[in-house]
Design an enzyme around this catalytic site. Sequence first.
Site: not given
Length: 458
Positions: A242, A126
């Site tokens: 993350d 994305a």
Amino acid sequence: MSKVKVLTPRKVPLTAETDNYFTSSKSSSYSDRSEDISASSEESESESYSESTTNSSEITTSSTDKEQSDSSQDNSESEESNEKVNENSLDEDTKKLENLISFPVAGTEFTVDQKYKYRKKIGQGAYGIVISAKDKTTKDMVAIKKIIGVFDRLTDAKRTLREIKLLKHFNHDNILCLKDVMVPPVKEKFSSVYLVTELLATDLRQIINSEQDLTEDHVRYFLYQILCALKYLHSGNVIHRDLKPGNILLNENCDLKVCDFGLARFSDPEEENPLLTQYVATRWYRSPEIILGWGEYTSSIDVWSAGCIFGEILNRTPLFPGKDFMHQIELIIKIVGKPSKKEIKTIQNKRARSFMKSLPNKKKADFSKIFSTSSEEALDLLNKMLQFNPKNRITVDEALKHPFLEPLFDSDDIQLCQENFDFSFEKDKLTKKKLRNLIYDEITEFVENKNIPKNDNL
């Protein structure tokens, strides 16, 4: 240590993952599937460059942060109204510049310095597309990531700015190195950013999912390098937030580099109000204190993620593949045990606290049965990294000196960040126009400081 042979990983099922049980604020996410491999659900909320990358926008679970972001976006619409550009026209302007070459990749136009010879596409998501290329001046292979639609959303632009600034700041053997950045042809119009980094053969997720034999020496070396990277990051008051197998890149010699710092945040234990928000990172590697809204969290959240990765390498399967937030906590409790009543009382979020009280009592599972082929030293370290209560969790320093890593530990490997990273820009009211200027300034400063030949026409 023997070299790791790069193999094609088996397919992993894709499932949806956009919920947050413990917060009422809305969140939005999106993800793409790579053309080469299906992406697992734990990949759906953040990005990394690799052949099997799946990306998404940053998810905010802090209502305050969301309101500020929406307000900034509304205020910036009038500023941006005159800046909308025909992409095809911009591409045509770019093509006319000297020393640049354009070529199509997966439906988008890549325009880079002509010294880079395109080889193949290695990732798509994305946030953009990643290709491999050869630097004809140095003969080195590199990865070029085109981040598309940088200013479509404020969170996307902030993430891009954050990653550029962090990659410029870092200098460590186990952290991905930024080698070059394409200077946008027109400061007021650009909508894409090109980052040139080192090219590594694969990522840890692919290795885990492959048929490649992994000895305990491999596991030890992987974990040691991850912890060395975390020691460096935390010494600069940066939390990665993350960490997951897809964000850990590897070459054939098992050399490892951590990447994707779009969700990284500032952490200073001496600051009364650290600039930390409840942005959602990838669920399968998310620490309990984030899931439950336990309160202020620290660099220990990275230790939890590293522990999840450690266990996943040992068993070649994710430890906590939760389908939703409640399922995630249930899986964690099943292995590490339910926290005490006293610990549950410290959870600030009332809904989360009630949920924890409602769960049946569970004792810590027998790690020797779950990880039947692993040594006692490995399991002892894993147990200390996967403590439900962050206050009981082992620190990076302690983990590096643990007996399991003793065969590798060398004080000379422990590099500290020489200067704390400055996150003060996060506190400013950032409009699209201001973010565009900041990103452009970061790029041009990098080019000048790194003595990268700059096109006079840019």
